[in-house]
Scaffold this motif. Structure first.
Motif, PDB file in Angstrom:
ATOM      1  N   VAL A   4      -7.092   3.470   2.262  1.00 16.44           N
ATOM      2  CA  VAL A   4      -5.813   4.053   2.887  1.00 16.44           C
ATOM      3  C   VAL A   4      -4.945   4.641   1.708  1.00 16.44           C
ATOM      4  O   VAL A   4      -4.317   5.703   1.988  1.00 16.44           O
ATOM      5  N   VAL A   5      -4.925   4.102   0.521  1.00 20.11           N
ATOM      6  CA  VAL A   5      -4.175   4.837  -0.290  1.00 20.11           C
ATOM      7  C   VAL A   5      -4.781   5.928  -0.940  1.00 20.11           C
ATOM      8  O   VAL A   5      -4.119   7.079  -1.132  1.00 20.11           O
ATOM      9  N   TRP A   6      -6.058   6.313  -0.981  1.00 20.45           N
ATOM     10  CA  TRP A   6      -6.653   7.400  -1.263  1.00 20.45           C
ATOM     11  C   TRP A   6      -6.449   8.493  -0.584  1.00 20.45           C
ATOM     12  O   TRP A   6      -6.005   9.567  -1.196  1.00 20.45           O
ATOM     13  N   LEU A  60       0.786  -1.163  -0.058  1.00 20.03           N
ATOM     14  CA  LEU A  60       0.028   0.001   0.099  1.00 20.03           C
ATOM     15  C   LEU A  60       0.681   1.298  -0.034  1.00 20.03           C
ATOM     16  O   LEU A  60       0.600   2.202  -0.655  1.00 20.03           O
ATOM     17  N   LEU A  61       1.989   1.248   0.640  1.00 20.23           N
ATOM     18  CA  LEU A  61       2.982   2.218   0.575  1.00 20.23           C
ATOM     19  C   LEU A  61       3.567   2.500  -0.840  1.00 20.23           C
ATOM     20  O   LEU A  61       3.532   3.645  -1.205  1.00 20.23           O
ATOM     21  N   TYR A  62       3.817   1.311  -1.343  1.00 25.90           N
ATOM     22  CA  TYR A  62       4.392   1.597  -2.889  1.00 25.90           C
ATOM     23  C   TYR A  62       3.390   2.194  -3.660  1.00 25.90           C
ATOM     24  O   TYR A  62       3.420   3.292  -4.464  1.00 25.90           O
ATOM     25  N   LEU A  63       2.167   1.535  -3.611  1.00 22.03           N
ATOM     26  CA  LEU A  63       0.847   2.180  -4.442  1.00 22.03           C
ATOM     27  C   LEU A  63       0.634   3.683  -4.336  1.00 22.03           C
ATOM     28  O   LEU A  63       0.228   4.593  -5.151  1.00 22.03           O
ATOM     29  N   SER A  64       0.592   3.972  -2.804  1.00 27.47           N
ATOM     30  CA  SER A  64       0.445   5.436  -2.761  1.00 27.47           C
ATOM     31  C   SER A  64       1.428   6.287  -3.197  1.00 27.47           C
ATOM     32  O   SER A  64       1.207   7.351  -3.852  1.00 27.47           O
ATOM     33  N   ALA A  65       2.695   5.804  -3.027  1.00 25.12           N
ATOM     34  CA  ALA A  65       3.853   6.730  -3.610  1.00 25.12           C
ATOM     35  C   ALA A  65       3.777   6.752  -5.162  1.00 25.12           C
ATOM     36  O   ALA A  65       3.959   7.769  -5.787  1.00 25.12           O
ATOM     37  N   ILE A  66       3.484   5.677  -5.711  1.00 23.85           N
ATOM     38  CA  ILE A  66       3.779   5.656  -7.386  1.00 23.85           C
ATOM     39  C   ILE A  66       2.579   6.457  -7.948  1.00 23.85           C
ATOM     40  O   ILE A  66       2.855   7.034  -8.877  1.00 23.85           O
ATOM     41  N   PHE A  67       1.501   6.443  -7.253  1.00 28.03           N
ATOM     42  CA  PHE A  67       0.467   7.056  -7.904  1.00 28.03           C
ATOM     43  C   PHE A  67       0.097   8.676  -7.367  1.00 28.03           C
ATOM     44  O   PHE A  67      -0.470   9.293  -7.860  1.00 28.03           O
TER      45      PHE A  67
END
Length: 212
Positions: A104-106, A57-64
């Motif tokens: 969470v990512v949002w 989830l941290l990676y997806l948050s950062a990459i997007f």
């Protein structure tokens, strides 16, 4: 093969691999490298302060997190942070992530440029914010091992990041200036667009429909 940079392992999941290809194909090299650096800096800061974010989830948050600067994803005019957050949440939900994970990512993306608040929220949200602060403003850079920082920058070079990133912020918001009211992007428009100013909070209050 497992990818490890500066002692930080990139999660080996289908969503991470797809998101990486997706962002690399849609964004500029400057934004792609920035987004990847944000992940590694976020992970290093999380270790430093004892946070334990979910790595995927941290990676997806950062990459997007900056995708909304480049392409509008909504039918309404809104902050670029919300465009990126909405797109990321749809990406996760379409791939079977639970709504709690997508939220969470949002939140991490929607709040990544908001001063002081995300640092007091959940680990993925706080870590993403810290990673952004380090890569953009150098906040906390002095607390990181210089060798690890150099390793990250060797894989994801900064180039002329300061000027390039400010230009990306300008290009991503100049056509929707009203969405920058109360955000850091307003500073960019004021700096680069001659004569630009927002209606201030004082003017909004004094000019409201209330008689007093």
């Amino acid at each position: 093969m497992t990818e490890i940079i500066a002692g930080v392992e990139v999660p080996e999941t289908a969503a991470v691999a797809e998101a990486t290809r997706h962002i690399q194909g849609m964004t500029s090299p400057l934004i792609f490298h920035h987004s990847r650096r944000v992940f590694f800096f976020a992970a290093l800061h999380a270790r430093e302060v004892g946070l334990r974010p979910d790595p995927e989830l941290l990676y997806l948050s950062a990459i997007f997190h900056d995708l909304g600067l480049l392409t509008p994803f909504s039918d309404v005019e809104q902050r670029f942070e919300l465009d990126g957050a909405d797109h990321a949440r749809k990406f996760l939900l379409d791939r079977g992530f639970p709504a709690t994970a997508a939220d969470v990512v949002w939140e991490a993306i929607a709040l990544h440029s908001t001063p002081r608040i995300p640092g007091r929220m959940g680990p993925e949200i706080a870590a993403t914010h810290h990673g952004v602060l380090t890569d953009v403003q150098g906040v906390g850079l002095d607390k990181l091992d210089r060798g690890l920082v150099d390793e990250i920058n060797a894989v994801h070079p900064r180039g002329d990041f300061k000027n390039g990133f400010l230009q990306a912020l300008l290009e991503g918001t100049r056509d929707r200036p009203d969405t920058t009211y109360g955000t850091i992007s307003a500073d960019v428009l004021v700096h680069f667009i001659p004569g630009f100013r927002h209606v201030s909070m004082v003017e909004r209050v004094m000019g409201s429909a209330w008689p007093s």
